[in-house]
Design a protein around this motif. Structure first.
Motif, PDB file in Angstrom:
ATOM      1  N   GLY A 100     -43.870 -13.843 -38.408  1.00 26.21           N
ATOM      2  CA  GLY A 100     -45.020 -13.995 -38.913  1.00 26.21           C
ATOM      3  C   GLY A 100     -46.004 -13.357 -38.292  1.00 26.21           C
ATOM      4  N   ALA A 101     -46.051 -12.318 -37.346  1.00 32.45           N
ATOM      5  CA  ALA A 101     -47.171 -11.767 -36.750  1.00 32.45           C
ATOM      6  C   ALA A 101     -47.618 -10.774 -37.786  1.00 32.45           C
ATOM      7  CB  ALA A 101     -46.665 -10.898 -35.482  1.00 32.45           C
ATOM      8  N   THR A 102     -49.052 -10.503 -37.682  1.00 31.85           N
ATOM      9  CA  THR A 102     -49.713  -9.481 -38.645  1.00 31.85           C
ATOM     10  C   THR A 102     -50.650  -8.889 -37.638  1.00 31.85           C
ATOM     11  OG1 THR A 102     -51.305 -11.190 -39.107  1.00 31.85           O
ATOM     12  CG2 THR A 102     -49.530 -10.904 -40.736  1.00 31.85           C
ATOM     13  N   PRO A 103     -51.062  -7.358 -37.902  1.00 32.08           N
ATOM     14  CA  PRO A 103     -51.810  -6.729 -37.089  1.00 32.08           C
ATOM     15  C   PRO A 103     -53.183  -7.126 -37.206  1.00 32.08           C
ATOM     16  CG  PRO A 103     -50.393  -5.318 -38.572  1.00 32.08           C
ATOM     17  CD  PRO A 103     -50.345  -6.653 -38.952  1.00 32.08           C
ATOM     18  N   ILE A 104     -53.969  -7.126 -36.042  1.00 27.78           N
ATOM     19  CA  ILE A 104     -55.475  -7.536 -35.905  1.00 27.78           C
ATOM     20  C   ILE A 104     -56.229  -6.238 -36.480  1.00 27.78           C
ATOM     21  CG2 ILE A 104     -57.119  -8.343 -34.507  1.00 27.78           C
ATOM     22  CD1 ILE A 104     -55.112  -9.670 -32.681  1.00 27.78           C
ATOM     23  N   THR A 105     -55.832  -5.351 -35.745  1.00 29.25           N
ATOM     24  CA  THR A 105     -56.588  -4.094 -36.010  1.00 29.25           C
ATOM     25  C   THR A 105     -56.377  -3.472 -37.424  1.00 29.25           C
ATOM     26  OG1 THR A 105     -54.913  -2.651 -35.302  1.00 29.25           O
ATOM     27  CG2 THR A 105     -56.352  -3.106 -33.572  1.00 29.25           C
ATOM     28  N   ALA A 106     -57.794  -2.768 -37.834  1.00 28.29           N
ATOM     29  CA  ALA A 106     -57.700  -2.346 -38.936  1.00 28.29           C
ATOM     30  C   ALA A 106     -56.614  -1.208 -39.590  1.00 28.29           C
ATOM     31  CB  ALA A 106     -59.128  -1.680 -39.352  1.00 28.29           C
ATOM     32  N   THR A 107     -56.012  -1.102 -40.448  1.00 27.84           N
ATOM     33  CA  THR A 107     -55.011  -0.135 -40.860  1.00 27.84           C
ATOM     34  C   THR A 107     -55.843   1.039 -41.504  1.00 27.84           C
ATOM     35  OG1 THR A 107     -54.889  -0.973 -43.078  1.00 27.84           O
ATOM     36  CG2 THR A 107     -53.349  -1.919 -41.397  1.00 27.84           C
ATOM     37  N   PHE A 339     -42.350  -7.966 -30.384  1.00 17.56           N
ATOM     38  CA  PHE A 339     -41.998  -9.268 -29.626  1.00 17.56           C
ATOM     39  C   PHE A 339     -41.360 -10.438 -30.548  1.00 17.56           C
ATOM     40  CE2 PHE A 339     -42.986 -12.955 -27.122  1.00 17.56           C
ATOM     41  CZ  PHE A 339     -41.991 -12.845 -26.503  1.00 17.56           C
ATOM     42  N   ASP A 340     -42.408 -10.427 -31.519  1.00 13.79           N
ATOM     43  CA  ASP A 340     -42.460 -11.621 -32.548  1.00 13.79           C
ATOM     44  C   ASP A 340     -41.345 -11.318 -33.367  1.00 13.79           C
ATOM     45  OD1 ASP A 340     -43.975 -13.536 -34.340  1.00 13.79           O
ATOM     46  OD2 ASP A 340     -43.421 -11.908 -35.622  1.00 13.79           O
ATOM     47  N   ALA A 341     -40.745 -10.066 -33.486  1.00 16.51           N
ATOM     48  CA  ALA A 341     -39.485 -10.300 -34.174  1.00 16.51           C
ATOM     49  C   ALA A 341     -38.200 -10.284 -33.554  1.00 16.51           C
ATOM     50  CB  ALA A 341     -39.309  -8.506 -34.787  1.00 16.51           C
ATOM     51  N   ILE A 342     -38.074 -10.198 -32.144  1.00 20.54           N
ATOM     52  CA  ILE A 342     -36.922 -10.241 -31.260  1.00 20.54           C
ATOM     53  C   ILE A 342     -36.917 -11.385 -30.294  1.00 20.54           C
ATOM     54  CG2 ILE A 342     -36.902  -7.723 -31.341  1.00 20.54           C
ATOM     55  CD1 ILE A 342     -37.958  -7.566 -28.486  1.00 20.54           C
ATOM     56  N   HIS A 343     -37.804 -12.171 -30.200  1.00 20.85           N
ATOM     57  CA  HIS A 343     -37.931 -13.228 -29.067  1.00 20.85           C
ATOM     58  C   HIS A 343     -37.098 -14.528 -29.785  1.00 20.85           C
ATOM     59  CE1 HIS A 343     -40.549 -16.553 -30.925  1.00 20.85           C
ATOM     60  NE2 HIS A 343     -41.013 -15.362 -31.543  1.00 20.85           N
ATOM     61  N   GLY A 344     -36.428 -15.341 -28.734  1.00 20.23           N
ATOM     62  CA  GLY A 344     -35.912 -16.486 -29.082  1.00 20.23           C
ATOM     63  C   GLY A 344     -34.540 -16.820 -28.929  1.00 20.23           C
ATOM     64  N   ASP A 354     -36.102 -20.664 -27.003  1.00 21.23           N
ATOM     65  CA  ASP A 354     -37.344 -20.830 -28.014  1.00 21.23           C
ATOM     66  C   ASP A 354     -38.617 -21.435 -27.397  1.00 21.23           C
ATOM     67  OD1 ASP A 354     -35.866 -19.865 -30.315  1.00 21.23           O
ATOM     68  OD2 ASP A 354     -35.074 -21.733 -30.885  1.00 21.23           O
ATOM     69  N   GLN A 355     -39.665 -20.669 -27.431  1.00 19.92           N
ATOM     70  CA  GLN A 355     -40.949 -21.233 -27.090  1.00 19.92           C
ATOM     71  C   GLN A 355     -41.874 -20.387 -28.184  1.00 19.92           C
ATOM     72  OE1 GLN A 355     -42.020 -23.315 -24.691  1.00 19.92           O
ATOM     73  NE2 GLN A 355     -39.858 -23.822 -24.457  1.00 19.92           N
ATOM     74  N   PRO A 356     -42.968 -20.968 -28.403  1.00 16.03           N
ATOM     75  CA  PRO A 356     -44.017 -20.500 -29.297  1.00 16.03           C
ATOM     76  C   PRO A 356     -44.535 -19.140 -28.887  1.00 16.03           C
ATOM     77  CG  PRO A 356     -44.762 -22.737 -28.738  1.00 16.03           C
ATOM     78  CD  PRO A 356     -43.501 -22.508 -27.636  1.00 16.03           C
ATOM     79  N   PHE A 357     -44.869 -18.205 -29.861  1.00 14.81           N
ATOM     80  CA  PHE A 357     -45.641 -17.176 -29.868  1.00 14.81           C
ATOM     81  C   PHE A 357     -46.365 -16.929 -31.097  1.00 14.81           C
ATOM     82  CE2 PHE A 357     -46.106 -12.601 -30.545  1.00 14.81           C
ATOM     83  CZ  PHE A 357     -46.696 -12.177 -29.415  1.00 14.81           C
ATOM     84  N   ALA A 358     -47.878 -16.504 -31.043  1.00 15.68           N
ATOM     85  CA  ALA A 358     -48.569 -16.316 -32.209  1.00 15.68           C
ATOM     86  C   ALA A 358     -49.299 -14.915 -31.975  1.00 15.68           C
ATOM     87  CB  ALA A 358     -49.593 -17.524 -32.144  1.00 15.68           C
ATOM     88  N   TRP A 359     -49.268 -14.236 -33.153  1.00 18.54           N
ATOM     89  CA  TRP A 359     -50.123 -13.242 -33.248  1.00 18.54           C
ATOM     90  C   TRP A 359     -50.386 -13.012 -34.672  1.00 18.54           C
ATOM     91  CZ3 TRP A 359     -51.664 -10.395 -28.886  1.00 18.54           C
ATOM     92  CH2 TRP A 359     -52.256  -9.340 -29.216  1.00 18.54           C
ATOM     93  N   PRO A 360     -51.840 -12.939 -34.881  1.00 15.89           N
ATOM     94  CA  PRO A 360     -52.833 -12.826 -33.872  1.00 15.89           C
ATOM     95  C   PRO A 360     -53.050 -13.981 -32.943  1.00 15.89           C
ATOM     96  CG  PRO A 360     -53.641 -12.390 -36.157  1.00 15.89           C
ATOM     97  CD  PRO A 360     -52.348 -12.928 -36.187  1.00 15.89           C
ATOM     98  N   PRO A 361     -53.497 -13.874 -31.735  1.00 18.84           N
ATOM     99  CA  PRO A 361     -53.414 -14.992 -30.902  1.00 18.84           C
ATOM    100  C   PRO A 361     -54.556 -16.049 -30.963  1.00 18.84           C
ATOM    101  CG  PRO A 361     -54.563 -13.077 -29.980  1.00 18.84           C
ATOM    102  CD  PRO A 361     -53.949 -12.544 -31.148  1.00 18.84           C
ATOM    103  N   LYS A 362     -54.210 -17.009 -30.587  1.00 22.01           N
ATOM    104  CA  LYS A 362     -55.234 -18.080 -31.041  1.00 22.01           C
ATOM    105  C   LYS A 362     -56.075 -18.454 -29.682  1.00 22.01           C
ATOM    106  CE  LYS A 362     -51.822 -20.705 -33.668  1.00 22.01           C
ATOM    107  NZ  LYS A 362     -50.860 -21.922 -33.854  1.00 22.01           N
ATOM    108  N   ALA A 363     -56.055 -17.768 -28.618  1.00 32.12           N
ATOM    109  CA  ALA A 363     -56.655 -17.920 -27.423  1.00 32.12           C
ATOM    110  C   ALA A 363     -58.227 -17.383 -27.620  1.00 32.12           C
ATOM    111  CB  ALA A 363     -56.027 -17.348 -26.146  1.00 32.12           C
TER     112      ALA A 363
END
Length: 560
Positions: A100-107, A339-344, A354-363
């Motif tokens: 579910g990760a998507t880039p933050i930086t402009a493409t 990492f979003d594609a391979i973890h778990g 299995d533990q949560p991972f979020a990108w873009p980060p919520k922090a």
């Protein structure tokens, strides 16, 4: 107390003590009291004559068990019935998803004018070009295959090109994207696998001549998950023999910043190829520095995840309680996307969770506590990384790493585990092309089970000390012995380029490392990404054409 329990209580029932006796008994035909006396030093014991006679009676049966177990064929991919847990009591999280990760930086809006600029773009920007079909996966794959051929004679980072597979995967990616089926930011992006990651139909040689050309008929979980994300495998990349250093049966892998120097290891080819713009990203592994060290030497961004975050199924085992799989890329955000594609959890590696991972980060970075170890040679007010992080709103505070437990001495666990993993090589007196491993494997044969478990218990104390430290900070800037400590405790570390420095008369990378809390890669990568956005150091790349010219085009031969 029975006789077997009694002899165990004496401490002479350890595996290594018995092994020493078994070796003598195999030659002499029987265990004797004199053999027991000569073996006492291994367990640090001084026995009475009566205790030696008692040991003789018990160990005759034990040596028979040794001989019987040695007749059992145990493949390299069979782990012990034990698993290391970096966060005891932590329950698997529910509802954890990947992809579910998507880039933050402009493409990038349009394709760069030159192929070299295109080759060095981070995945976050390549993804936009591929998604909008400004660049096809087939074009990108051909570009990277050509660069792998062109620069490998200088860098010695390629073991096997997977060209047929890559072209099929790229064509499939282009067809899916054209049909509106976009899998995410890795779709159509070429990548390279450290050659301890198995893929059917292609050799997986572990960097050692004894395994050169060997095909493992299974697909490592990490490769399968990247395939699901639509990534394109273009090459198997070099590693030091059996995951030590940068020397393998094809030579020494070199740093793209200065081919006079090695790339470090053991993820030698992964870091070298990424830094040289030969792949979009790569996968490496780390037991004791094998992602962090070559990333430092080559100026790449790398993530060594929390132990157990990424399944190791289908990957060479060196240390079952320390091995970790992680991405090496040109930016920290790229590491997050991979990492979003391979973890778990995968049900194949008992340590994978299995533990949560979020990108873009919520922090929210504002107010995050960032620790640093004080260094008399580098005052805090002169440290570029602390200045940048403070300007981003983080709260720097001095810390002290755990000193109550001798972390380096706990590494006898690694020595024992790798010796067990490659016991067959030692017993067959195999040493060719294995760097310093033969001596280490021999050392591991003489570590008693009692001492291994004592080290494991000390490791628990070290884990508790690190847990207390991480209650006071959210992340900290790495320093000194923390590479040993954090590989033992399983904490995640991100490494990424700082400003260039002079190395032997040529500009070379200076790196920053950050360590975060267990399973909190989201915050760790958010901080590292913010640093990169503020500095742009990761966008500088080495002058490869100059080095190629120095070597001479006439010496260039394509890899197979």
């Amino acid at each position: 107390m029975g006789r077997r329990a009694a002899i165990g209580a004496l401490g002479v029932g350890t595996a290594t003590f018995r092994r020493a006796l078994a070796a003598q008994a195999a030659q002499a035909g029987a265990v004797t009291a004199e053999m027991v006396r000569q073996a006492e030093w291994i367990a640090g014991l001084s026995l009475t004559d009566g205790e030696r006679e008692q040991a003789v009676a018990e160990l005759k049966g034990t040596t028979a068990s040794f001989r019987a177990l040695r007749e059992v064929a145990i493949p390299y991919d069979v782990p012990p019935a034990l698993s290391f847990v970096p966060a005891p009591g932590l329950r698997p999280a529910s509802g954890v998803s990947r992809g579910g990760a998507t880039p933050i930086t402009a493409t990038v809006a349009s394709r760069p004018a030159g192929d070299e600029e295109l080759a060095f773009l981070p995945v976050s920007e390549l993804a936009g070009l591929v998604r909008t079909r400004e660049v096809t996966s087939t074009e990108l794959t051909k570009l990277y295959l050509a660069r792998l051929r062109r620069f490998d004679p200088v860098l010695k980072c390629v073991v096997t090109l997977t060209e047929d597979l890559a072209m099929k995967q790229a064509a499939a990616a282009d067809a899916e994207i054209a049909a509106g089926k976009y899998r995410g930011p890795l779709h159509g992006i070429p990548w390279g696998a450290k050659d301890l990651i198995a893929y059917p139909g292609y050799p997986t040689g572990w960097g050692a001549p004894q395994f050169k050309g060997r095909v493992i008929d299974e697909k490592a979980t990490v490769a399968a998950r990247l395939e699901e994300a639509g990534a394109v495998l273009v090459a198997k990349l070099s590693l030091g023999a059996l995951a030590m250093g940068d020397r393998w049966y094809g030579g020494q892998t070199r740093s793209p910043w200065d081919p006079r120097r090695g790339s470090s290891g053991s993820s030698a080819g992964s870091a070298s190829a990424v830094a040289a713009g030969l792949v979009g990203f790569a996968i490496g592994s780390e037991t004791l520095g094998s992602i962090v060290s070559p990333s430092r030497a080559c100026g790449t961004s790398g993530l060594r995840p929390t132990f157990g975050r990424v399944s190791r199924h289908g990957c060479m085992a060196l240390s079952w309680s320390m091995d970790k799989i992680g991405p090496i890329a040109r930016s920290i955000e790229d590491c997050a996307l991979v990492f979003d594609a391979i973890h778990g959890h995968d049900g194949l590696d008992a340590t994978a969770v299995d533990q949560p991972f979020a990108w873009p980060p919520k922090a929210d970075l504002s107010g995050l506590r960032i620790g640093y170890v004080e260094d008399p040679q580098r005052p805090a007010d002169r440290r570029e990384e602390l200045h940048v992080l403070k300007s981003l709103g983080l709260d720097p505070r001095p810390i002290e790493l755990p000193r109550d437990v001798p972390a380096r001495d706990i590494l006898i666990m690694l020595t024992a585990e790798c010796a067990a993993a490659f016991d067959e090589l030692t017993r067959n007196h195999v040493t060719e092309g294995l760097n310093e491993w033969p001596a280490t494997f021999l050392e591991g044969q003489f570590i008693p089970a009692v001492e291994y478990l004592r080290a494991s218990r000390a490791r628990t104390l070290l884990m508790r000390s690190m847990a207390r430290l991480m209650e006071a900070v959210d992340v900290y800037v790495g320093a000194g012995d923390d590479l040993v400590i954090t590989n033992l405790t399983g904490h995640p570390t991100a490494v990424f380029p700082g400003p260039l420095r002079d190395i032997n008369g040529r500009p070379g990378p200076r790196s920053v490392t950050l360590t975060g809390r267990l399973h909190d890669e989201s915050t760790l990568l958010a901080v590292a990404h913010a640093y990169q956005q503020a500095t742009g150091h990761h966008r500088v790349h080495p002058p490869l054409e100059r080095f190629l010219a120095e070597q001479g085009e006439a010496t260039i031969k394509p890899v197979s």
